[in-house]
Motif scaffolding. Structure first.
Motif, PDB file in Angstrom:
ATOM      1  N   GLU A  45      19.267 129.442  -0.158  1.00 10.36           N
ATOM      2  CA  GLU A  45      20.303 128.789  -0.957  1.00 10.36           C
ATOM      3  C   GLU A  45      21.656 129.212  -0.395  1.00 10.36           C
ATOM      4  OE1 GLU A  45      21.618 128.014  -5.585  1.00 10.36           O
ATOM      5  OE2 GLU A  45      20.962 130.001  -4.997  1.00 10.36           O
ATOM      6  N   HIS A  74      17.535 122.502 -10.371  1.00  8.98           N
ATOM      7  CA  HIS A  74      17.694 122.949 -11.751  1.00  8.98           C
ATOM      8  C   HIS A  74      19.134 123.351 -12.089  1.00  8.98           C
ATOM      9  CE1 HIS A  74      17.307 126.356  -9.187  1.00  8.98           C
ATOM     10  NE2 HIS A  74      17.739 127.152 -10.147  1.00  8.98           N
ATOM     11  N   ASP A  75      20.043 123.295 -11.120  1.00 15.71           N
ATOM     12  CA  ASP A  75      21.427 123.704 -11.358  1.00 15.71           C
ATOM     13  C   ASP A  75      22.403 122.527 -11.396  1.00 15.71           C
ATOM     14  OD1 ASP A  75      20.752 126.422 -11.360  1.00 15.71           O
ATOM     15  OD2 ASP A  75      21.006 126.579  -9.184  1.00 15.71           O
ATOM     16  N   HIS A 122      20.159 140.061  -6.759  1.00 18.05           N
ATOM     17  CA  HIS A 122      20.305 140.863  -7.970  1.00 18.05           C
ATOM     18  C   HIS A 122      18.943 141.003  -8.627  1.00 18.05           C
ATOM     19  CE1 HIS A 122      21.304 136.551  -8.609  1.00 18.05           C
ATOM     20  NE2 HIS A 122      20.357 136.650  -9.526  1.00 18.05           N
ATOM     21  N   ARG A 147      23.941 122.202 -16.333  1.00 19.03           N
ATOM     22  CA  ARG A 147      22.627 122.438 -15.735  1.00 19.03           C
ATOM     23  C   ARG A 147      21.480 122.006 -16.640  1.00 19.03           C
ATOM     24  NH1 ARG A 147      22.628 128.372 -13.062  1.00 19.03           N
ATOM     25  NH2 ARG A 147      22.520 129.063 -15.220  1.00 19.03           N
ATOM     26  N   TYR A 205      15.872 133.859 -13.525  1.00 23.49           N
ATOM     27  CA  TYR A 205      16.598 134.301 -12.324  1.00 23.49           C
ATOM     28  C   TYR A 205      17.143 135.724 -12.514  1.00 23.49           C
ATOM     29  CZ  TYR A 205      15.903 129.949  -9.878  1.00 23.49           C
ATOM     30  OH  TYR A 205      15.308 128.898  -9.210  1.00 23.49           O
ATOM     31  N   TYR A 253      26.611 137.338 -11.166  1.00 22.72           N
ATOM     32  CA  TYR A 253      26.167 136.426 -12.238  1.00 22.72           C
ATOM     33  C   TYR A 253      26.324 137.167 -13.570  1.00 22.72           C
ATOM     34  CZ  TYR A 253      25.136 133.105  -8.666  1.00 22.72           C
ATOM     35  OH  TYR A 253      25.288 132.224  -7.627  1.00 22.72           O
ATOM     36  N   PHE A 255      29.333 133.145 -13.750  1.00 14.79           N
ATOM     37  CA  PHE A 255      29.051 132.648 -15.103  1.00 14.79           C
ATOM     38  C   PHE A 255      30.233 132.908 -16.035  1.00 14.79           C
ATOM     39  CE2 PHE A 255      24.150 133.119 -14.598  1.00 14.79           C
ATOM     40  CZ  PHE A 255      24.097 131.886 -13.974  1.00 14.79           C
ATOM     41  N   ARG A 305      11.748 130.162  -1.252  1.00 15.18           N
ATOM     42  CA  ARG A 305      13.082 129.597  -1.416  1.00 15.18           C
ATOM     43  C   ARG A 305      13.926 130.787  -1.833  1.00 15.18           C
ATOM     44  NH1 ARG A 305      16.703 129.931  -5.997  1.00 15.18           N
ATOM     45  NH2 ARG A 305      18.203 128.272  -5.773  1.00 15.18           N
ATOM     46  N   ASP A 318      18.837 134.451 -17.710  1.00 21.57           N
ATOM     47  CA  ASP A 318      19.188 133.286 -16.884  1.00 21.57           C
ATOM     48  C   ASP A 318      17.895 132.543 -16.534  1.00 21.57           C
ATOM     49  OD1 ASP A 318      20.599 131.498 -15.283  1.00 21.57           O
ATOM     50  OD2 ASP A 318      20.684 132.862 -13.554  1.00 21.57           O
ATOM     51  N   ASP A 357      17.034 132.555  -3.286  1.00 17.79           N
ATOM     52  CA  ASP A 357      18.171 132.421  -4.182  1.00 17.79           C
ATOM     53  C   ASP A 357      19.436 133.055  -3.596  1.00 17.79           C
ATOM     54  OD1 ASP A 357      18.699 131.625  -7.051  1.00 17.79           O
ATOM     55  OD2 ASP A 357      19.424 133.687  -7.132  1.00 17.79           O
ATOM     56  N   VAL A 358      20.544 132.343  -3.683  1.00 17.87           N
ATOM     57  CA  VAL A 358      21.870 132.803  -3.218  1.00 17.87           C
ATOM     58  C   VAL A 358      21.797 133.816  -2.061  1.00 17.87           C
ATOM     59  CG1 VAL A 358      23.086 132.235  -5.348  1.00 17.87           C
ATOM     60  CG2 VAL A 358      22.083 134.487  -5.161  1.00 17.87           C
TER      61      VAL A 358
END
Ligand code: GLC
Ligand code: CA
Length: 570
Positions: A258, A331-332, A105, A419, A65, A165, A146, A199, A62, A201-202
């Protein structure tokens, strides 16, 4: 209430997606030394903070990520020494560096997971979420974000692990205190290196409802929506307060989470001035408007009334309680000018500038995604081979492979929402591959680089780039833009977004036309008490207000030309 000053409220952040920013060695993939060679460009743009999407060791399922070592740099991006040098130069130039923190993750190639999957009783087993089969199948019906199921059966031990994901991104078990401690130690390790924040992530997904109930079936997905059970879960605030106590409070950092599934009420908990969790959250309500029967995969136009409702609600409901973050792109998501503006040759430049005014005059920390400051646009892919993103490939396979929708329709949706629109290489100049690489880029360059590029815009005072520089300068020089309160101007318009900012007895009025037609604002200069333009996106803006532009007299409604944006000051 008087807003407390903080550096992270006063800064402008620029997001770099390293794969696509600048390649330095001709392998077609952007890298750390490439970024270093462009720091003067960023300094000149005027930004204060760089947020770097992941550059950690990763198999790249990913695009980084999926991390296999939090304390190592992925070889295609360079070495740890390159990163140290980059950080030092960023600091020398008076900027800051925020790293991406991906701790919901890891990669399945992370040493923890490799050990975890070996046996049910090894010390790393509980680092991840393992469940025995239920009636011979997965423990619940959750969908992976995903596509496909969120549970993967592991032959070795005959159990399932959770991956919200891809199957190469197993979810960490935050219920396990050892996992939490490992993560805090790792964060502090980066803090000791001198970075300026994270930052995250999720981050809203760390705490799962331990009952793991089935999710509702929706958007034609054969698997259920587990979001209500893994976003804003039962222990999330406990975990983040612990993280704050253990690490965040020890450094002069900025932290932005996020917020998948986060609304204003939750944002006040995550980022409230009294919550001792994070500085601010990203929410997605404005970029996820107008879903269709296949959820995000659609090409519906965005309705301004709905957009205003969302942005207005975030501005007003956080006022005095929590801090906002302001973004159109990352980026998404697709390119904002193609989705919320108009990327036809006539209106591209005007609408890119209008969008910048509309959002970045609001209250909150502005985030600019690489290329947005040039008005970079979506690209038009024709075949699935034109795309690289795992999400795009999975949804295409599922939807077109099963005959649910045609190739043409799916490609239309991918071109609108995919994306990869944000991930095409940065357009530096009009030489081969837009100056991004001397080799073959990992993802095709948007063919409009011949006229849409940084070098062309740097040399032109009325370019989108020059306009962003002016806006950033305003944010740095006018306290009202940072600390002033926001108020929607009460006009019921589906075409104009009008609001004001006030600080003490200072006032700014922001007027934006979201259409390709001239629009009346329902407001006059007399009513606003000013005809003094601070900034606008038409070259002859003063004409608008003093005579020969489209009708504008004291008493009359202000007329905004197509995609016109103006900011009035007293
Ligand atoms: C976040 C990232 C996205 C990634 C996902 C899984 O949403 O922004 O790019 O695919 O998390 O880590
Ligand atoms: Ca490279």
């Amino acid at each position: 209430m008087e807003e407390q000053r903080a550096w992270w409220k006063e800064c402008v952040v620029y997001q770099i997606y390293p794969r696509s920013f600048q390649d330095s060695n001709g392998d077609g993939i952007g890298d750390l030394n490439g970024i270093r060679s462009r720091l003067d460009y960023l300094k000149d743009l005027g930004i204060d903070v760089i947020w770097l999407s992941p550059v950690y060791q990763s198999p790249g399922d990913d695009n980084g990520y999926d991390i296999s070592d939090y304390k190592a740099v992925m070889d295609v991006f360079g070495t740890m020494e390159d990163l140290d040098r980059l950080l030092a130069e960023i600091h020398e130039k008076g900027m800051k560096l925020v790293m991406d923190l991906v701790v919901n993750h890891t990669s399945d190639e992370h040493a923890w997971f490799v050990k975890s999957r070996r046996s049910p009783d090894n010390p790393y087993r509980d680092y991840y979420i393992w469940k025995a089969p239920v009636s011979g199948g997965p423990p619940n019906n959750w969908a992976s974000r995903f596509r496909g199921p969120a549970w993967e059966y592991d032959e070795g031990t005959g159990m399932y692990y959770l991956h919200i994901y891809s199957r190469k991104q197993p979810d960490l078990n935050w219920e396990n205190p050892r996992v939490r401690q490992e993560i805090y130690d790792m964060m502090a390790w980066w803090g000791d290196k001198g970075i300026d924040g994270f930052r995250m992530d999720v981050i809203s997904m760390l705490s799962k409802d331990q009952r793991f109930p089935d999710g509702v079936l929706k958007d034609g997905n054969p698997y259920g929506d587990g979001l209500p059970y893994y976003a804003n879960g039962p222990r999330i605030h406990e975990f983040l307060q612990e993280m704050n106590r253990e690490v965040l409070s020890r450094f002069d950092w900025m932290s932005v989470g996020e917020g998948v599934g986060v609304g204003t009420r939750e944002a006040v908990q995550y980022a409230g001035y009294e919550s001792h969790e994070l500085n601010m959250m990203f929410h997605f309500e404005h970029v996820e408007l107008n879903p269709g029967p296949f959820g995000k995969w659609n090409d519906n136009p965005v309705c301004l009334r709905e957009l205003k409702e969302v942005l207005n609600r975030w501005q007003t409901e956080l006022e005095g309680k929590a801090w906002n973050s302001l973004f159109w792109e990352n980026h998404d998501y697709p390119r904002a000018v193609s989705r919320f503006g108009n990327d036809s040759p006539v209106f591209w430049e005007l609408s890119a500038k209008m969008l910048a005014v509309c959002l970045y005059m609001m209250k909150g920390t502005p985030y600019i995604y690489q290329g947005q400051e040039l008005g970079m646009t979506n690209f038009q892919g024709r075949s699935i081979e034109d795309f690289q993103d795992i999400e795009i490939h999975n949804v295409y396979r599922e939807m077109v492979g099963s005959g649910r929708i045609s190739h043409e329709e799916m490609i239309r949706y991918i071109n609108h929402m995919g994306r990869d629109n944000a991930r095409t290489p940065m357009q530096w100049d009009d030489t081969a591959q837009a100056g991004f690489t001397e080799g073959t880029p990992w993802l095709g360059v948007n063919p409009n680089y011949t006229w849409l590029n940084a070098r062309e815009q740097a040399g032109r005072g009325d370019s989108v780039l020059s306009f962003y520089k002016q806006l950033i300068k305003l944010r740095h020089t006018m306290d009202i833009l940072v600390y002033g309160t926001y108020r929607l101007l009460p006009e019921e318009s589906g075409s104009v977004y009008a609001y004001e900012r006030t600080l003490g007895d200072e006032r700014l009025t922001v007027l934006c036309n979201f259409t390709d037609q001239t629009q009346r604002c329902g407001l006059s200069c007399r009513a606003l008490g000013t005809d003094n333009v601070l900034i606008g996106n038409y070259p002859d803006q003063s004409g608008t207000f003093r005579g020969d532009g489209p009708a504008l007299h004291e008493e009359e409604d202000i007329c905004l030309r197509p995609y016109e944006a103006i900011v009035l000051t007293q």
